[in-house]
Design a protein around this motif. Structure first.
Motif: not given
Length: 80
Positions: A26-32, A34-44, A70-72, A74-80
């Motif tokens: 859950c990248p959104d949980a990590e972002t919440y 740590t206060g660091i956006d997981y998608y922008e700075h995954p290593r940090l 991820p986008k919802l 249904l084109e390209g990278q998606s959660s479904s």
């Protein structure tokens, strides 16, 4: 010979600390947390998670290259 807690638990030898494995996805949980956006700075973000919760033993990405969100649509990278 000194055995790891994981090995001792597997062999039923009563380790000092019971090992635990957590599926973390859950990248959104990590972002919440740590206060660091997981998608922008995954290593940090993961380094901060490791600092806050070392017992989770999460993997740390080798680079801090941004990850696509991820986008919802249904084109390209998606959660479904």
């Amino acid at each position: 010979m000194e055995y790891s807690d994981k090995y001792m638990a597997f062999m039923g030898m009563a380790p000092k600390r019971i090992p635990h494995w957590e599926h973390w996805s859950c990248p959104d949980a990590e972002t919440y947390m740590t206060g660091i956006d997981y998608y922008e700075h995954p290593r940090l973000c993961r380094l901060k998670m490791h600092e806050l919760y070392p017992q989770l033993e999460l993997g740390i990405p080798a680079t801090d290259d941004p990850k696509p969100r991820p986008k919802l649509d249904l084109e390209g990278q998606s959660s479904s």
